[in-house]
Design an enzyme around this catalytic site. Structure first.
Site, short mmCIF file in Angstrom:
data_model
loop_
_atom_site.label_atom_id
_atom_site.label_comp_id
_atom_site.label_asym_id
_atom_site.label_seq_id
_atom_site.Cartn_x
_atom_site.Cartn_y
_atom_site.Cartn_z
N LYS A 1 32.84 37.42 39.73
CA LYS A 1 33.70 38.53 40.00
C LYS A 1 34.25 38.89 41.32
O LYS A 1 33.56 38.48 42.29
CB LYS A 1 32.63 39.62 39.35
CG LYS A 1 31.82 40.19 40.30
CD LYS A 1 30.98 41.24 39.77
CE LYS A 1 31.04 42.49 40.53
NZ LYS A 1 30.78 42.74 41.83
N HIS B 1 25.98 38.32 37.81
CA HIS B 1 24.66 37.92 38.23
C HIS B 1 23.71 38.72 37.58
O HIS B 1 22.37 38.12 37.49
CB HIS B 1 24.80 37.50 39.52
CG HIS B 1 24.52 38.84 40.29
ND1 HIS B 1 25.48 39.67 40.70
CD2 HIS B 1 23.48 39.21 41.24
CE1 HIS B 1 25.12 40.68 41.44
NE2 HIS B 1 23.80 40.45 41.75
N LYS C 1 19.37 37.71 35.76
CA LYS C 1 17.96 38.43 36.36
C LYS C 1 16.88 38.00 35.47
O LYS C 1 17.26 38.57 34.19
CB LYS C 1 18.06 39.84 36.80
CG LYS C 1 19.12 39.85 38.24
CD LYS C 1 19.13 41.41 38.50
CE LYS C 1 19.93 41.46 39.64
NZ LYS C 1 19.62 41.06 41.06
N ASP D 1 32.87 47.94 41.23
CA ASP D 1 32.02 47.01 41.72
C ASP D 1 30.49 46.80 40.96
O ASP D 1 30.21 45.74 40.98
CB ASP D 1 31.52 47.25 43.18
CG ASP D 1 30.73 46.56 44.03
OD1 ASP D 1 31.13 45.12 44.04
OD2 ASP D 1 30.02 46.79 44.73
N HIS E 1 28.08 45.13 35.73
CA HIS E 1 26.41 45.09 35.64
C HIS E 1 25.95 46.29 34.90
O HIS E 1 25.17 46.04 34.17
CB HIS E 1 25.81 45.31 37.30
CG HIS E 1 26.57 44.12 38.25
ND1 HIS E 1 26.88 43.02 37.70
CD2 HIS E 1 26.77 44.39 39.57
CE1 HIS E 1 27.41 42.25 38.88
NE2 HIS E 1 27.33 43.24 40.06
N LYS F 1 25.35 53.13 46.77
CA LYS F 1 24.96 52.39 47.97
C LYS F 1 24.29 53.68 48.94
O LYS F 1 24.73 54.77 48.83
CB LYS F 1 26.22 51.89 48.61
CG LYS F 1 26.79 50.74 48.00
CD LYS F 1 27.06 49.57 48.72
CE LYS F 1 27.90 48.43 47.96
NZ LYS F 1 26.65 47.66 47.30
C1 BG6 Z 1 27.49 42.60 43.66
C2 BG6 Z 1 28.07 43.71 44.30
O1 BG6 Z 1 27.86 42.39 42.50
O2 BG6 Z 1 26.20 43.28 43.31
C3 BG6 Z 1 27.61 44.27 45.63
O3 BG6 Z 1 29.50 43.37 44.71
C4 BG6 Z 1 26.07 44.53 45.22
O4 BG6 Z 1 28.35 45.36 46.05
C5 BG6 Z 1 25.41 43.53 44.51
O5 BG6 Z 1 25.49 44.86 46.27
C6 BG6 Z 1 24.04 44.02 44.17
O6 BG6 Z 1 23.35 43.05 43.52
P1 BG6 Z 1 21.76 42.67 43.52
O7 BG6 Z 1 21.47 41.49 42.78
O8 BG6 Z 1 21.30 42.65 44.98
O9 BG6 Z 1 21.21 44.03 42.86
#
Ligand code: BG6
Length: 484
Positions: A142, A172, A176, A229, A234, A334
């Site tokens: 992505k 991703h 997890k 994002d 997610h 964030k």
């Molecule tokens: C990414 C985003 O897909 O996921 C980031 O682009 C974000 O902005 C990240 O920080 C968060 O991933 P994780 O695994 O650290 O929760």
């Protein structure tokens, strides 16, 4: 099984921050099939040894437990190779094909860890070079598009060269361990399924909170924002896994068909419901982990006066028999109080109270990070009252820590997804129709924001977002987990 894994963008951030550490862990755990080659591809001239030295140096920035010793690295590095490629040059793809054909590995995985604007040209060229045979898979990272039309355009170009089952879209979060456990919780145990519906569940909250800010990615982030994002991908993927019907098998398409049905059942947004049910925020200066931090507008590479959202909270519903009327709240941001990703399933209260005191409903907390576990919140009698008065109940919880329970077997998200890509297991990859449906659902929010002159609501870094996010759930008589 022999494999060739080609990393386009072989010197980029994603490669050395996430992919190489994951590949090294897989190698360390003995999970990477023997007889594999990892070929990094990038624009500049380097020898294999120079590339190996570059990666070795980068490991210094990886968390200590994931760093190789000199001996481990020497071992791992034997798999690493480097090739210079100009991605616009057809003969460079022809050269890559010859490189792969000479060896004739069982599987070739082409991981596009480049900027997404290069996906179309790379896929076209791979198709023209006929580097798209049935043993080849392409992995796309992505962001896949910034709206429905651009996502469809990427999918059109990808599908001209690769069949759906050859194109693996990474989210991703699906790698997890906690997310895989969610499938196990729901479909490997009979306990919760009878309760997993509107009759027993009052609401569901998905929180993906981060303590970090946008760091040095201000320019990328400002074109993206939290909705694109984190929510479009997610958060919605987690929602589908919570809300889906039991698939009839564990095959990738059986699972993805059910997830798609959930996405199609999400209540569509209108301009009015966006104004009512979606809160966007932007962080101002504040304190995170005891340290003062700047506001979003003062981050590097963020344009002055930007209206980009760094926080989103929204309320939606899944319009089907199982979930009708149950609010699903999603929240991400964030510079919030903590790194905390969890799903809270709030059950309904008992229908009739026989114990004194405030009633508390049961809840199941599925913790994704920083810990990976499950908490079941119940009420119990301490058994100590000794008087004739009926006993006051106290909250207690059953707490499962999967990190502890399965410590030695746990694999990280990217490790899992890379191994699955090599093995051709597609369960944890997102199908093009799921991805497009998710865009279709978020688009009215993007449209409404374009016409909204008010802009995002400010929130102090280190808190839980704008007060309007609390008001959003309070309207239904609910509260976010940290407010309960
Ligand atoms: C990414 C985003 O897909 O996921 C980031 O682009 C974000 O902005 C990240 O920080 C968060 O991933 P994780 O695994 O650290 O929760």
């Amino acid at each position: 099984m022999s494999f060739d894994l080609v990393l386009f963008g072989g010197t980029g951030d994603l490669t050395w921050r996430k992919l190489m550490p994951a590949l090294f862990q897989a190698h360390r755990h003995g999970k990477l099939p023997a007889g594999g080659r990892i070929l990094a591809v990038a624009r500049d001239e380097r020898t294999d040894d120079e590339y190996r030295a570059f990666i070795k140096e980068r490991f210094a920035e990886v968390e200590p437990s994931k760093r190789p010793s000199d001996e481990e690295f020497a071992n791992f590095a034997q798999m690493l190779h480097y090739r210079r490629m100009d991605l616009s040059q057809p003969e460079h793809y022809a050269g890559l094909k010859r490189w792969a054909d000479e060896r004739g590995a069982d599987t070739v995985v082409l991981f596009l860890a480049t900027s997404p604007h290069l996906f179309p040209v790379i896929c076209q060229q791979l198709g023209q070079a006929q580097l798209n045979g049935p043993h080849v898979r392409v992995v796309l990272e992505k962001p896949l598009g910034h709206d429905l039309a651009s996502a469809q355009e990427i999918n059109r170009v990808v599908s001209a060269a690769f069949k759906e089952e050859q194109a693996l879209r990474i989210d991703h979060y699906l790698g997890k361990p906690a997310v895989q456990n969610l499938m196990a919780l729901r479909f490997g145990n009979a306990l919760f399924e009878p309760l997993w519906r509107r009759e027993s569940i009052a609401n569901i909250q998905i929180t993906l909170a981060e303590g970090i800010g946008v760091g040095t990615r201000g320019d990328f982030y400002d074109r993206t924002g939290a909705l694109r994002d984190m929510v479009q991908n997610h958060a919605l993927q987690l929602l589908t896994m919570i809300a889906m019907e039991p698939p009839s098998t564990s095959d990738a398409d059986a699972i993805r068909d059910e997830k798609l049905k959930v996405l199609r059942s999400l209540k569509p947004f209108t301009a009015e419901s966006v104004a009512r049910d979606v809160v966007r925020g932007q962080y101002k200066a504040g304190t995170v982990d005891g340290k003062g931090v700047v506001g979003y507008l003062d981050e590097v590479k963020v344009p002055a006066g930007s209206n980009c959202e760094t926080f989103v909270a929204l309320r939606t519903e899944v319009q089907n028999w199982r979930w009708a009327g149950v609010p699903f709240y999603l929240r991400t941001g964030k510079r919030l109080a903590a790194r905390d990703a969890q799903i809270v399933v709030n059950f309904r209260e008992v229908p009739h109270a026989i114990f004194p005191g405030t009633r508390r409903a049961n809840k199941l907390v599925i913790k994704l990070q920083p810990e990976d576990g499950l908490e079941l919140h119940l009420l119990a009698a301490k058994g100590g009252s000794g008087s004739n008065a009926p006993e006051q109940l106290v909250p207690v919880s059953l707490d499962l820590d999967f990190d502890k329970a399965f410590a030695s077997e746990r694999v990280g998200g990217y490790e899992r997804l890379l191994l699955d890509a090599i093995a051709g297991r597609l369960n944890l990859f997102v199908r093009s129709d799921e991805q497009e449906q998710a865009w279709r659902w978020v688009e009215p929010i993007l449209d409404a924001w374009q016409h909204d002159t008010v802009g995002p609501r400010p929130y102090a870094a280190g808190g839980w977002g704008p007060a309007a996010a609390s008001a959003l759930v309070a309207r239904d008589g609910c509260a976010w987990a940290e407010e309960q």
